[in-house]
Design an enzyme around this catalytic site. Sequence first.
Site, PDB file in Angstrom:
ATOM      1  N   MET A   1       0.685  -1.263   0.058  1.00  0.00           N
ATOM      2  CA  MET A   1       0.001  -0.186  -0.024  1.00  0.00           C
ATOM      3  C   MET A   1       0.915   1.257   0.002  1.00  0.00           C
ATOM      4  O   MET A   1       0.135   2.491   0.208  1.00  0.00           O
ATOM      5  CB  MET A   1      -1.029   0.110   1.210  1.00  0.00           C
ATOM      6  N   GLY A   2       2.401   1.125  -0.167  1.00  0.00           N
ATOM      7  CA  GLY A   2       2.938   2.265  -0.432  1.00  0.00           C
ATOM      8  C   GLY A   2       3.547   2.734   1.027  1.00  0.00           C
ATOM      9  O   GLY A   2       3.356   2.103   1.902  1.00  0.00           O
TER      10      GLY A   2
ATOM     11  N   GLU B   1      11.811   0.163   5.192  1.00  0.00           N
ATOM     12  CA  GLU B   1      12.753  -1.264   5.006  1.00  0.00           C
ATOM     13  C   GLU B   1      12.204  -2.661   4.970  1.00  0.00           C
ATOM     14  O   GLU B   1      12.682  -3.577   4.405  1.00  0.00           O
ATOM     15  CB  GLU B   1      13.863  -1.127   6.176  1.00  0.00           C
ATOM     16  N   GLY B   2      10.962  -2.585   5.648  1.00  0.00           N
ATOM     17  CA  GLY B   2      10.206  -4.017   5.482  1.00  0.00           C
ATOM     18  C   GLY B   2       9.667  -4.188   3.893  1.00  0.00           C
ATOM     19  O   GLY B   2       9.887  -5.444   3.804  1.00  0.00           O
ATOM     20  N   HIS B   3       9.254  -3.286   3.322  1.00  0.00           N
ATOM     21  CA  HIS B   3       8.858  -3.570   1.920  1.00  0.00           C
ATOM     22  C   HIS B   3      10.149  -3.711   0.959  1.00  0.00           C
ATOM     23  O   HIS B   3      10.283  -4.707   0.213  1.00  0.00           O
ATOM     24  CB  HIS B   3       8.264  -2.396   1.321  1.00  0.00           C
TER      25      HIS B   3
ATOM     26  N   GLN C   1     -10.381  -2.868   1.892  1.00  0.00           N
ATOM     27  CA  GLN C   1      -9.956  -3.735   3.134  1.00  0.00           C
ATOM     28  C   GLN C   1      -9.969  -2.679   4.456  1.00  0.00           C
ATOM     29  O   GLN C   1      -9.362  -2.961   5.606  1.00  0.00           O
ATOM     30  CB  GLN C   1      -8.541  -4.153   2.773  1.00  0.00           C
TER      31      GLN C   1
ATOM     32  N   LYS D   1       5.236  -9.961   9.273  1.00  0.00           N
ATOM     33  CA  LYS D   1       4.440  -8.661  10.007  1.00  0.00           C
ATOM     34  C   LYS D   1       2.977  -8.971  10.395  1.00  0.00           C
ATOM     35  O   LYS D   1       2.321  -8.523  11.188  1.00  0.00           O
ATOM     36  CB  LYS D   1       4.943  -7.451   9.396  1.00  0.00           C
TER      37      LYS D   1
ATOM     38  N   VAL E   1      11.005  -6.975   9.690  1.00  0.00           N
ATOM     39  CA  VAL E   1      11.881  -5.798   9.959  1.00  0.00           C
ATOM     40  C   VAL E   1      11.618  -5.125  10.802  1.00  0.00           C
ATOM     41  O   VAL E   1      10.457  -4.539  10.892  1.00  0.00           O
ATOM     42  CB  VAL E   1      12.276  -5.429   8.461  1.00  0.00           C
TER      43      VAL E   1
HETATM   44  P1  AMP Z   1       1.518  -2.941   3.561  1.00  0.00           P
HETATM   45  O1  AMP Z   1       2.072  -1.993   2.612  1.00  0.00           O
HETATM   46  O2  AMP Z   1       1.664  -2.368   4.846  1.00  0.00           O
HETATM   47  O3  AMP Z   1       0.296  -3.227   3.237  1.00  0.00           O
HETATM   48  O4  AMP Z   1       2.386  -3.998   3.214  1.00  0.00           O
HETATM   49  C1  AMP Z   1       2.844  -4.534   2.175  1.00  0.00           C
HETATM   50  C2  AMP Z   1       3.694  -5.836   2.577  1.00  0.00           C
HETATM   51  O5  AMP Z   1       4.820  -5.543   3.235  1.00  0.00           O
HETATM   52  C3  AMP Z   1       3.082  -6.977   3.219  1.00  0.00           C
HETATM   53  O6  AMP Z   1       3.128  -8.138   2.808  1.00  0.00           O
HETATM   54  C4  AMP Z   1       3.539  -6.664   4.593  1.00  0.00           C
HETATM   55  O7  AMP Z   1       3.489  -7.767   5.559  1.00  0.00           O
HETATM   56  C5  AMP Z   1       4.929  -6.451   4.383  1.00  0.00           C
HETATM   57  N1  AMP Z   1       5.663  -5.649   5.461  1.00  0.00           N
HETATM   58  C6  AMP Z   1       5.115  -4.496   6.081  1.00  0.00           C
HETATM   59  N2  AMP Z   1       5.600  -4.122   7.102  1.00  0.00           N
HETATM   60  C7  AMP Z   1       6.747  -5.236   7.351  1.00  0.00           C
HETATM   61  C8  AMP Z   1       7.851  -5.133   8.139  1.00  0.00           C
HETATM   62  N3  AMP Z   1       8.237  -4.476   8.976  1.00  0.00           N
HETATM   63  N4  AMP Z   1       8.508  -6.430   7.983  1.00  0.00           N
HETATM   64  C9  AMP Z   1       8.596  -7.119   6.791  1.00  0.00           C
HETATM   65  N5  AMP Z   1       7.495  -7.195   6.012  1.00  0.00           N
HETATM   66  C10 AMP Z   1       6.585  -6.041   6.179  1.00  0.00           C
END
Ligand code: AMP
Length: 287
Positions: free
Chosen positions: A32-33, A37-39, A63, A151, A178
């Site tokens: 979702m942008g 670092e997780g992304h 969602q 996460k 992360v």
């Molecule tokens: P989001 O943009 O929050 O919908 O997340 C997109 C993807 O990034 C999803 O698969 C999340 O689980 C993953 N993600 C978000 N935060 C983290 C994190 N801290 N560590 C690892 N993956 C993450």
Amino acid sequence: MQVIRRIDELRAAIRKARAGNSALRVGFVPTMGYLHEGHASLLRAAREQCDVVVLSIFVNPLQFGPNEDLSRYPRDEQRDLALAEKEQADIVFLPGVDEMYPSPTKTVVSVSGVTERLCGASRPGHFDGVATVVMKLFNMVQPDAAFFGQKDAQQVAVIEQMAADLNMPVQIVPCPIVREQDGLAMSSRNVYLEPEQRQQALVLSASLKMAERLVAEARGQMDAGELHKAILEQIRQSPMADVDYIEIVAYPALQPVTEIREGMSILIALAVKFGKTRLIDNTIIRL
Ligand code: AMP
């Protein structure tokens, strides 16, 4: 790096990449942008395992519940594109809501069994929205592998269940959480936190660490209720923390456990609010 906003252009770009190379592996990272670092870790995993890396950025209205943060969800397209470029994404797909939902969807993907508890209980309809948009994106990208963060451990379980039940030809690759240096799990929503909330939010990762230690010390025999109580007590030490749920469930079935025993895999998952900001974190313990 190609930046694409239309579904037909996305399909054409992927068709072109695949042309004449049936062994080519397309890796997909849906987000979702407001990338962090997780992304980036998902993009790196995709880069290592695939020939073409597709990143999508779409804040999916389906969602979000009516009283959630859809309208104020953080966005920064320029910064996201810079991160995508740095992590060597090949295609960034940035559709608008009108492109994804030209008319209200009459078809919803609903996964049962793994969605009734945890975030599924606190956010009614959330996982229908997630499964539906991921299904739509999978149909557009047709990836060989798709990368998701632990996460959102329940989200991984939902997508794995959907892909298996519907015989989708895609490998789901879960990637580790992360964290910031001080332990806070990275999240686009962390930007909402006031400094004092940010400090107190460390109680999530700290209580999970404590839970891991308690389980290790118990040497494969522990009452889940006791563990729940210990976590709740620790979180209550932070006056700003408002507990949404603390759940101890078998992993990946996500069914409640009463006794933690040798040989089990358990997920300890937390959702805690600080003001209006709801944070989640979890750990998977394989005993
Ligand atoms: P989001 O943009 O929050 O919908 O997340 C997109 C993807 O990034 C999803 O698969 C999340 O689980 C993953 N993600 C978000 N935060 C983290 C994190 N801290 N560590 C690892 N993956 C993450």
